[in-house]
Write an enzyme that holds these catalytic residues in place. Sequence first.
Site, short mmCIF file in Angstrom:
data_model
loop_
_atom_site.label_atom_id
_atom_site.label_comp_id
_atom_site.label_asym_id
_atom_site.label_seq_id
_atom_site.Cartn_x
_atom_site.Cartn_y
_atom_site.Cartn_z
N HIS A 121 29.79 59.70 64.64
CA HIS A 121 28.72 60.67 64.37
C HIS A 121 27.37 60.01 64.20
O HIS A 121 26.44 60.60 63.67
CB HIS A 121 29.06 61.49 63.11
N CYS A 148 7.05 55.98 68.52
CA CYS A 148 8.21 55.16 68.93
C CYS A 148 7.74 53.71 69.06
O CYS A 148 6.68 53.45 69.67
CB CYS A 148 8.73 55.66 70.28
N ASN A 215 43.74 61.00 50.67
CA ASN A 215 42.65 61.91 50.35
C ASN A 215 42.76 62.36 48.90
O ASN A 215 43.85 62.36 48.33
CB ASN A 215 42.69 63.13 51.30
C1 BV8 Z 1 31.29 68.58 69.67
C2 BV8 Z 1 26.49 63.78 61.27
C3 BV8 Z 1 31.58 68.87 72.03
C4 BV8 Z 1 25.20 64.25 60.74
C5 BV8 Z 1 28.18 65.52 61.37
C6 BV8 Z 1 36.89 72.29 68.63
C7 BV8 Z 1 36.79 71.19 69.49
C8 BV8 Z 1 35.57 70.53 69.63
C9 BV8 Z 1 34.45 70.95 68.90
C10 BV8 Z 1 34.56 72.04 68.07
C11 BV8 Z 1 35.76 72.70 67.93
N1 BV8 Z 1 35.56 73.71 67.04
C12 BV8 Z 1 34.29 73.69 66.62
C13 BV8 Z 1 33.63 72.70 67.23
C14 BV8 Z 1 32.20 72.40 67.04
C15 BV8 Z 1 31.90 71.47 65.86
C16 BV8 Z 1 32.79 71.66 64.69
O1 BV8 Z 1 33.79 70.96 64.53
N2 BV8 Z 1 32.43 72.59 63.82
C17 BV8 Z 1 33.20 72.80 62.60
C18 BV8 Z 1 32.27 73.06 61.44
C19 BV8 Z 1 34.19 73.92 62.86
N3 BV8 Z 1 31.97 70.10 66.31
C20 BV8 Z 1 30.87 69.55 66.90
O2 BV8 Z 1 29.87 70.16 67.14
C21 BV8 Z 1 31.00 68.09 67.30
N4 BV8 Z 1 30.62 67.95 68.69
O3 BV8 Z 1 32.20 69.33 69.43
O4 BV8 Z 1 30.85 68.26 70.96
C22 BV8 Z 1 32.91 68.22 72.22
C23 BV8 Z 1 34.05 69.01 72.42
C24 BV8 Z 1 35.29 68.41 72.60
C25 BV8 Z 1 35.41 67.03 72.56
C26 BV8 Z 1 34.27 66.27 72.37
C27 BV8 Z 1 33.02 66.85 72.17
C28 BV8 Z 1 30.02 67.21 66.52
C29 BV8 Z 1 30.35 67.22 65.06
C30 BV8 Z 1 29.49 66.17 64.32
C31 BV8 Z 1 28.53 66.85 63.38
N5 BV8 Z 1 27.84 65.83 62.57
N6 BV8 Z 1 27.53 64.58 60.68
C32 BV8 Z 1 25.12 64.07 59.25
O5 BV8 Z 1 25.98 63.41 58.63
O6 BV8 Z 1 24.12 64.58 58.72
S1 BV8 Z 1 29.51 66.32 60.65
C33 BV8 Z 1 29.70 65.95 59.01
O7 BV8 Z 1 31.01 66.44 58.70
C34 BV8 Z 1 29.76 64.49 58.66
O8 BV8 Z 1 29.85 63.61 59.74
C35 BV8 Z 1 31.07 64.43 57.88
O9 BV8 Z 1 31.58 63.17 57.80
C36 BV8 Z 1 31.84 65.31 58.74
C37 BV8 Z 1 33.20 65.67 58.35
O10 BV8 Z 1 33.18 66.02 56.99
P1 BV8 Z 1 34.06 65.12 56.01
O11 BV8 Z 1 33.73 63.69 56.24
O12 BV8 Z 1 35.48 65.50 56.17
O13 BV8 Z 1 33.47 65.52 54.61
P2 BV8 Z 1 33.91 66.77 53.72
O14 BV8 Z 1 32.93 66.90 52.61
O15 BV8 Z 1 34.19 67.93 54.60
O16 BV8 Z 1 35.32 66.33 53.10
C38 BV8 Z 1 35.35 65.24 52.18
C39 BV8 Z 1 36.83 65.01 51.85
O17 BV8 Z 1 36.91 63.88 50.99
C40 BV8 Z 1 37.45 66.18 51.10
O18 BV8 Z 1 38.72 66.46 51.68
C41 BV8 Z 1 37.65 65.65 49.68
O19 BV8 Z 1 38.83 66.14 49.08
C42 BV8 Z 1 37.75 64.16 49.90
N7 BV8 Z 1 37.27 63.36 48.77
C43 BV8 Z 1 36.22 63.64 47.92
N8 BV8 Z 1 36.10 62.64 47.02
C44 BV8 Z 1 37.07 61.73 47.30
C45 BV8 Z 1 37.81 62.18 48.41
N9 BV8 Z 1 38.84 61.50 48.93
C46 BV8 Z 1 39.17 60.32 48.33
N10 BV8 Z 1 38.51 59.82 47.26
C47 BV8 Z 1 37.46 60.49 46.73
N11 BV8 Z 1 36.81 59.98 45.66
#
Ligand code: BV8
Length: 246
Positions: A121, A148, A215
């Site tokens: 990402h 740039c 996790n």
């Molecule tokens: C794309 C960068 C086309 C910027 C981010 C199906 C197939 C393909 C795509 C999609 C699909 N369905 C929907 C999509 C589109 C979309 C998507 O997934 N939407 C979601 C919301 C449904 N995906 C996209 O647009 C991606 N691109 O699809 O291109 C394509 C198609 C097919 C194949 C290839 C390409 C691009 C997505 C990237 C977006 N950019 N970030 C920034 O950071 O500002 S996403 C953002 O979410 C971050 O990167 C983050 O890392 C990521 C995932 O979140 P998590 O890391 O899981 O964080 P979260 O808070 O959710 O969870 C934290 C976890 O940690 C929790 O479970 C918690 O319990 C745990 N935790 C907390 N504390 C602790 C802990 N665990 C252990 N110890 C602790 N102490």
Amino acid sequence: MGVFTMTQNSGPSNSRRSIVILTGAGISAESGLGTFRDKDGIWTRVNLEDVATPEGFARDPVMVHDFYNARRQNLQDAEPNDAHKALARLEAEFDGEVLIVTQNVDDLHEKGGAKNIIHMHGELLKIRCGNCGHVCVWLEDISLETPCPVCKTSHYLRPHVVWFGEMPFEMGRIDAALTTCDLFLSIGTSGNVYPAAGYVAQIREMGRARSVELNLEPSEGATMFDDCINGPATEIVPAFVDQILT
Ligand code: BV8
């Protein structure tokens, strides 16, 4: 049974084992960096459509620059935690290949000593020019007025991160690694964001690697994994690395 596949002795004896480790915001939570979907997560305070999509950037680039400028400054005070350091130890001591595929845009895996990393990402401490494509490390704030460093044009700099709707980086390299690995770990990710959230299903379909989720609590895809270990990353990741290395 070891942490590798049930048929861990299968295959040619000289084939080196490989581990692919997917990480998310949870591995950096104990370093003080916010997660996204926990109760006070980033996406509960700001609308991801406004700051993490190309449309949001086109609509209000100043808001997006403010959002990333604040995170870029905050990151520079953050330190890697015992989970980041344990993965670096695994990479250094494991008799095989270890690849970290991180969804995180922070540099804490690097600061923790790991070297074989894919930032699917992108990276918060890099910027990209929309005019000439130049990518470089950048630790200061950027604005519409920042030129740039290569083409000297302003109004085109953006954070070198992958927004929703944009193609993640190194997809081919990631798919190749998933196809040949013997162990797939998923650490600190809620399993909400694709294509990363779909990797465990790919692993299961291929039927070669063992999959383990580490996790704080079961993720969306927890039932897809062979094993789930819950707890804070700084506790469960070093313990699991010890298990693999011994
Ligand atoms: C794309 C960068 C086309 C910027 C981010 C199906 C197939 C393909 C795509 C999609 C699909 N369905 C929907 C999509 C589109 C979309 C998507 O997934 N939407 C979601 C919301 C449904 N995906 C996209 O647009 C991606 N691109 O699809 O291109 C394509 C198609 C097919 C194949 C290839 C390409 C691009 C997505 C990237 C977006 N950019 N970030 C920034 O950071 O500002 S996403 C953002 O979410 C971050 O990167 C983050 O890392 C990521 C995932 O979140 P998590 O890391 O899981 O964080 P979260 O808070 O959710 O969870 C934290 C976890 O940690 C929790 O479970 C918690 O319990 C745990 N935790 C907390 N504390 C602790 C802990 N665990 C252990 N110890 C602790 N102490």
